[in-house]
Design an enzyme around this catalytic site. Sequence first.
Site, PDB file in Angstrom:
ATOM      1  N   GLU A   1      20.742  -2.830 -11.814  1.00 30.27           N
ATOM      2  CA  GLU A   1      19.386  -2.833 -11.260  1.00 30.27           C
ATOM      3  C   GLU A   1      18.645  -1.547 -11.585  1.00 30.27           C
ATOM      4  O   GLU A   1      17.442  -1.549 -11.798  1.00 30.27           O
ATOM      5  CB  GLU A   1      19.439  -3.039  -9.739  1.00 30.27           C
ATOM      6  CG  GLU A   1      18.122  -3.509  -9.120  1.00 30.27           C
ATOM      7  CD  GLU A   1      17.119  -2.405  -8.807  1.00 30.27           C
ATOM      8  OE1 GLU A   1      15.917  -2.719  -8.681  1.00 30.27           O
ATOM      9  OE2 GLU A   1      17.507  -1.229  -8.685  1.00 30.27           O
ATOM     10  N   ASP A   2      19.360  -0.412 -11.625  1.00 32.80           N
ATOM     11  CA  ASP A   2      18.684   0.858 -11.914  1.00 32.80           C
ATOM     12  C   ASP A   2      19.551   1.698 -12.833  1.00 32.80           C
ATOM     13  O   ASP A   2      20.791   1.577 -12.846  1.00 32.80           O
ATOM     14  CB  ASP A   2      18.378   1.608 -10.605  1.00 32.80           C
ATOM     15  CG  ASP A   2      17.217   2.590 -10.765  1.00 32.80           C
ATOM     16  OD1 ASP A   2      16.600   2.628 -11.853  1.00 32.80           O
ATOM     17  OD2 ASP A   2      16.910   3.312  -9.792  1.00 32.80           O
TER      18      ASP A   2
ATOM     19  N   HIS B   1      21.627  -0.048  -5.092  1.00 30.16           N
ATOM     20  CA  HIS B   1      20.287  -0.523  -5.487  1.00 30.16           C
ATOM     21  C   HIS B   1      19.665   0.595  -6.334  1.00 30.16           C
ATOM     22  O   HIS B   1      20.184   0.925  -7.392  1.00 30.16           O
ATOM     23  CB  HIS B   1      19.518  -0.850  -4.193  1.00 30.16           C
ATOM     24  CG  HIS B   1      18.317  -1.724  -4.362  1.00 30.16           C
ATOM     25  ND1 HIS B   1      17.693  -2.320  -3.291  1.00 30.16           N
ATOM     26  CD2 HIS B   1      17.604  -2.092  -5.446  1.00 30.16           C
ATOM     27  CE1 HIS B   1      16.655  -3.033  -3.716  1.00 30.16           C
ATOM     28  NE2 HIS B   1      16.573  -2.899  -5.019  1.00 30.16           N
TER      29      HIS B   1
ATOM     30  N   ILE C   1      18.752   4.319  -7.784  1.00 33.13           N
ATOM     31  CA  ILE C   1      19.516   5.578  -7.887  1.00 33.13           C
ATOM     32  C   ILE C   1      18.622   6.684  -8.438  1.00 33.13           C
ATOM     33  O   ILE C   1      17.602   6.421  -9.073  1.00 33.13           O
ATOM     34  CB  ILE C   1      20.771   5.438  -8.777  1.00 33.13           C
ATOM     35  CG1 ILE C   1      20.401   5.000 -10.204  1.00 33.13           C
ATOM     36  CG2 ILE C   1      21.767   4.468  -8.162  1.00 33.13           C
ATOM     37  CD1 ILE C   1      21.576   4.995 -11.180  1.00 33.13           C
TER      38      ILE C   1
ATOM     39  N   HIS D   1      23.235  -0.966   0.354  1.00 31.87           N
ATOM     40  CA  HIS D   1      23.030  -2.001   1.374  1.00 31.87           C
ATOM     41  C   HIS D   1      24.383  -2.557   1.826  1.00 31.87           C
ATOM     42  O   HIS D   1      24.682  -3.726   1.588  1.00 31.87           O
ATOM     43  CB  HIS D   1      22.163  -3.142   0.833  1.00 31.87           C
ATOM     44  CG  HIS D   1      20.825  -2.708   0.320  1.00 31.87           C
ATOM     45  ND1 HIS D   1      19.830  -2.222   1.135  1.00 31.87           N
ATOM     46  CD2 HIS D   1      20.314  -2.671  -0.935  1.00 31.87           C
ATOM     47  CE1 HIS D   1      18.770  -1.918   0.405  1.00 31.87           C
ATOM     48  NE2 HIS D   1      19.047  -2.183  -0.859  1.00 31.87           N
TER      49      HIS D   1
ATOM     50  N   ASN E   1      14.295   0.493  -1.193  1.00 29.63           N
ATOM     51  CA  ASN E   1      14.438  -0.100  -2.513  1.00 29.63           C
ATOM     52  C   ASN E   1      14.835   0.949  -3.544  1.00 29.63           C
ATOM     53  O   ASN E   1      15.856   0.832  -4.206  1.00 29.63           O
ATOM     54  CB  ASN E   1      13.120  -0.778  -2.913  1.00 29.63           C
ATOM     55  CG  ASN E   1      13.221  -1.541  -4.212  1.00 29.63           C
ATOM     56  OD1 ASN E   1      13.546  -0.992  -5.251  1.00 29.63           O
ATOM     57  ND2 ASN E   1      12.939  -2.834  -4.162  1.00 29.63           N
ATOM     58  N   ASP E   2      14.015   1.986  -3.690  1.00 27.41           N
ATOM     59  CA  ASP E   2      14.275   2.990  -4.729  1.00 27.41           C
ATOM     60  C   ASP E   2      14.028   4.379  -4.178  1.00 27.41           C
ATOM     61  O   ASP E   2      13.463   4.550  -3.089  1.00 27.41           O
ATOM     62  CB  ASP E   2      13.384   2.705  -5.947  1.00 27.41           C
ATOM     63  CG  ASP E   2      13.849   3.453  -7.200  1.00 27.41           C
ATOM     64  OD1 ASP E   2      15.024   3.880  -7.242  1.00 27.41           O
ATOM     65  OD2 ASP E   2      13.036   3.623  -8.125  1.00 27.41           O
TER      66      ASP E   2
ATOM     67  N   ASN F   1       8.134  -0.542  -4.702  1.00 23.34           N
ATOM     68  CA  ASN F   1       9.397  -0.758  -5.390  1.00 23.34           C
ATOM     69  C   ASN F   1       9.835   0.508  -6.106  1.00 23.34           C
ATOM     70  O   ASN F   1      10.221   1.470  -5.471  1.00 23.34           O
ATOM     71  CB  ASN F   1       9.237  -1.973  -6.320  1.00 23.34           C
ATOM     72  CG  ASN F   1      10.550  -2.534  -6.800  1.00 23.34           C
ATOM     73  OD1 ASN F   1      11.293  -1.870  -7.512  1.00 23.34           O
ATOM     74  ND2 ASN F   1      10.856  -3.759  -6.419  1.00 23.34           N
TER      75      ASN F   1
ATOM     76  N   ASP G   1       8.806  -3.274 -11.681  1.00 23.91           N
ATOM     77  CA  ASP G   1       9.995  -2.962 -10.878  1.00 23.91           C
ATOM     78  C   ASP G   1      10.277  -1.456 -10.949  1.00 23.91           C
ATOM     79  O   ASP G   1       9.539  -0.677 -10.362  1.00 23.91           O
ATOM     80  CB  ASP G   1      11.161  -3.824 -11.372  1.00 23.91           C
ATOM     81  CG  ASP G   1      12.290  -3.961 -10.360  1.00 23.91           C
ATOM     82  OD1 ASP G   1      12.506  -3.019  -9.565  1.00 23.91           O
ATOM     83  OD2 ASP G   1      12.979  -4.996 -10.360  1.00 23.91           O
ATOM     84  N   ASN G   2      11.293  -1.027 -11.677  1.00 18.78           N
ATOM     85  CA  ASN G   2      11.627   0.406 -11.695  1.00 18.78           C
ATOM     86  C   ASN G   2      10.869   1.174 -12.770  1.00 18.78           C
ATOM     87  O   ASN G   2      10.527   0.629 -13.816  1.00 18.78           O
ATOM     88  CB  ASN G   2      13.135   0.581 -11.882  1.00 18.78           C
ATOM     89  CG  ASN G   2      13.899   0.241 -10.616  1.00 18.78           C
ATOM     90  OD1 ASN G   2      13.515   0.663  -9.519  1.00 18.78           O
ATOM     91  ND2 ASN G   2      14.951  -0.537 -10.733  1.00 18.78           N
TER      92      ASN G   2
END
Length: 351
Positions: free
Chosen positions: A50-51, A111, A113, A130, A164-165, A220, A265-266
């Site tokens: 995800e990241d 999630h 980082i 989480h 989230n981030d 996000n 998103d990221n």
Amino acid sequence: SRAQMCLSTLLGGLLLQGGKLENRLKASREVESVDLPNCHLIKGIEAGAEDIDILPNGLAFFSVGLKCPGLHSFAPDKPGGILMMDLNEENPRALELRVSRGFNLASFNPHGISTFIDSDDTVYLFVVNHPEFKNTVEIFKFEEEENSLLHLKTIKHELLPSVNDIIAVGPEHFYATNDHYFSDPFLKYLETYLNLHWTNVVYYSPNEVKVVAEGFDSANGINISPDKKYIYVADILAHEIHVLEKHPNMNLTQLKVLKLDTLVDNLSIDPSSGDVLVGCHPNGQKLFVYDPKNPPSSEVLRIQNILSEKPTVTTVYANNGSVLQGSSVASVYDKKLLIGTLYHRALYCEL
């Protein structure tokens, strides 16, 4: 309280609700492929990265295996983890980092980082976690000789209900985005449906925790400019990137908003140029209602001169899901590009 969740959980049911949400999800958008010549899927990443965050020396960290209720997973019973790859190597491989004893790996669900390098060259890795769908921030010390992470601290706070981030700005100091205001699943559902714009950015330090920006549809990805003067925040359901000015007291004021035609998103920063790289979801409906016959697509944007009147936005990579599904992040180092996804594979490209 019932299990807490991430963004995706509620959207399945929301899809039935009218055109406004369809627009927020870009439900009818298809993507034209933009290929890069030298790419291959990274071995060992099959259930999402995800990241991704890359240190100035070329060591890349991946957060893998994120799970949220309602979100597709290719490895629902396997805990998440942190992988590392040395981009200076000829054929870099992704290795799982060992985590020090005493940390609960069985419930590790990483999630967003962020890394922070202290004045004494200590490398800290901050991880949004989480466990059992709760919300914590874990701080680790990276021990390069052992390829391991030493767990230092778990942070929980009432102002971090749906993290989230994160972007680290000190050894125990960070900005974090909440993608929902509530932690209760039903209230989250309602909040997204009613489009309340109650999500926010929080500054955390051992001495002070405060909301520093608010009014986002669903805040996000977050990152910081190379000169540390500006914070960038992606609002995924509003298709926007907000540029916020950072003040000495760590408060933020909005400078500008960049509107895009995709779910952002990221955010990563190209260290050589200061450009912003964005992992995007061209079609949110496909992302949240998974159909293997019609998988979610991927899109990576590069934004040059984000502070100017007219930033330049170019598509670096796009794929209809045949190679890469659900791109959530893109990070670059020395002409090498890494693209991670919410629950699928990860791509390594030479630019």
